[in-house]
Design an enzyme around this catalytic site. Structure first.
Site, PDB file in Angstrom:
ATOM      1  CE  LYS A   1      34.248  21.004  35.421  1.00  0.00           C
ATOM      2  NZ  LYS A   1      35.581  20.689  35.938  1.00  0.00           N
TER       3      LYS A   1
ATOM      4  CG  HIS B   1      34.310  28.214  22.455  1.00  0.00           C
ATOM      5  ND1 HIS B   1      33.541  27.206  22.960  1.00  0.00           N
ATOM      6  CD2 HIS B   1      33.857  29.362  23.023  1.00  0.00           C
ATOM      7  CE1 HIS B   1      32.655  27.719  23.804  1.00  0.00           C
ATOM      8  NE2 HIS B   1      32.824  29.033  23.855  1.00  0.00           N
TER       9      HIS B   1
END
Lengths: 169, 280
Positions: A97, A33
């Site tokens: 998650k 990222h």
């Protein structure tokens, strides 16, 4: 449900819906990222982010005779700071998650995107739903490289839908 | 003086690293199956079923239970009558970890420096806790722990007069904060007493005890039972989507402490709490 997700399909999904995904997703986690944010708009990426779904995971190496090793979701919250920029760059789906920040929820709503939850801690089980795995970017990052995964009936639950409704209160 | 060759230690560590990551502990698997049979929520039941299936796929196909095969914590209980020959002990352990993570196709998740963050590519070094104990044997325990749950672990320095209630609330709060993020149903290891550092090691050691075995001290066993019950009333459930199964087991280890303090460490661990041990 076919990937990449069509806009009308994304907008029909509601938090709590159980969905099976089919098609290609791209893996990305922390360092990935960080690099993507720096590279978007400056470097030519080997794939178009537009409309794609990102899976927050770092798989284990494929044992002999297998396409991939264990490949379950990692904690999405660590990617929160980068997510609004990636949504702006065109991604439509995320798989991970756990909870997301309020900023991410708002950004999902703004960009009419979707956040899916995969079964946390079921890496071996989910590996059976992956038919192909190919590293396509930042290969030097090892487990954090971007892999293109072909998923088949990959089970997810809608965590945050395009209206910004969240499965977690 | 009994001699044990460092090569034997290397081999054992390599084997244990693979075993711990591929074969879910019997006590944990039993607890997952029990949680499945007791669960009422349809969705929670479905997730628990997938987790039991996950453990079966991992052991039968040789795929790690979880893709986060952890940073390896290695506990060495070394008998004082043992002489280690043929090499450096810590090097032998790290060679074993490197070998196990390569041979077992485990993920290499360790970076050499916490700030510059370059992957060491062999998952070394391990975090090694060495204890000298009576006797002529070495017990080696390899406990790989993922960081999704490690990130949710907390410590607190309490007042000596705070007592069990306040500590209980702190533990409950830690589980609430972990919420759906760190792969519930959890296993919670708690260290109480000693110093800050001692409490942290105790919390990790607590995770090694089978979760169906209570602390031999009566009042601590009572606290374990009471807290487990309270946590399972939080309705976090598998994947955080609600249900009875929020915590599979809660173990507390204690140690004498100072008149002025009450250190507590809560080690949050996922439903894939892993460890494997051997005695040489």
């Amino acid at each position: 449900m076919e990937l990449p997700l069509r806009p009308e399909i994304v907008q029909s999904l509601k938090a709590g819906d159980e969905v099976l995904l089919n098609g290609y997703v791209y893996t990305a986690r922390d360092q990935t990222h960080l690099r993507l944010i720096k590279d978007i708009g400056k470097k030519k990426l080997p794939f178009d982010l537009h409309g794609q779904t990102i899976y927050y995971t770092g798989p284990t190496p494929a044992p002999r005779g297998k396409k991939i090793g264990s490949c379950g979701p990692t904690t999405s919250g660590r990617m929160d700071a980068f997510t609004p920029a990636l949504l702006k760059a065109g991604i439509k789906g995320m798989i991970g998650k756990g909870r997301r920040s309020e900023e991410v929820r708002q950004a999902i709503k703004r960009h009419k995107a979707v956040y899916f939850l995969a079964i946390a801690g079921a890496g071996a089980y989910l590996s059976k739903k992956i038919a192909e795995a190919k590293p396509v970017l930042y290969k030097d990052l090892g487990a954090e490289a971007v892999y293109r995964l072909k998923v088949r009936d990959f089970p997810v639950v809608v965590g945050i839908d395009s209206k910004g409704r969240s499965i977690y209160k | 003086m009994r001699k044990i060759n460092a090569e034997k230690i290397r081999e054992a560590v390599a084997r244990l690293a693979i075993e711990a990551n591929l074969i879910l502990r019997k006590d944990v698997l039993r607890a997952l199956k029990r949680a499945y049979s007791k669960e009422r929520s349809r969705r929670a039941k479905k997730v628990l079923k997938a987790l039991v299936e996950n453990a079966a796929i991992a052991s039968s196909e040789g795929i790690p239970i979880c893709q986060d095969t952890g940073i390896a914590t290695v506990f060495l209980d070394i008998g004082q009558d043992v002489a280690i020959t043929g090499g450096d002990l810590n090097k032998a352990v790290n060679k074993g970890i490197a070998e196990g993570y390569k041979r077992g196709f485990l993920r290499k998740s360790v970076v050499s420096d916490p700030l510059s963050r370059v992957n060491t590519r062999d998952n070394t070094p391990a975090v090694i806790h060495t204890k000298i104990v009576p006797g002529g044997k070495i017990k080696i325990t390899v406990a790989p722990k993922g960081f999704g749950s490690e990130n949710k672990s907390v410590t607190g320095m309490f007042k000596p007069t705070d007592g069990a209630d306040k500590i209980g609330r702190f533990i409950l709060e830690a589980v609430k904060k972990a919420g759906p993020d760190a792969c519930p149903p959890y296993i919670v290891g708690v260290g109480i007493g000693g110093t800050l550092d001692k409490a942290c090691i105790l919390a990790k050691e607590a995770l090694l005890r089978p979760i169906d075995k209570r602390n031999p001290r009566h009042h601590i066993a009572g606290l374990e039972r009471a807290l487990l019950k309270k946590i399972n009333g939080l309705n976090i459930g598998p994947m955080g989507l609600g249900g009875r199964a929020t915590c599979l087991g809660l173990n507390i280890e204690v140690y004498p402490t100072h008149i002025a303090g009450l250190p507590v460490c809560v080690s949050i661990s996922c439903h894939a709490t892993r460890s494997a041990a051997v005695t040489l």
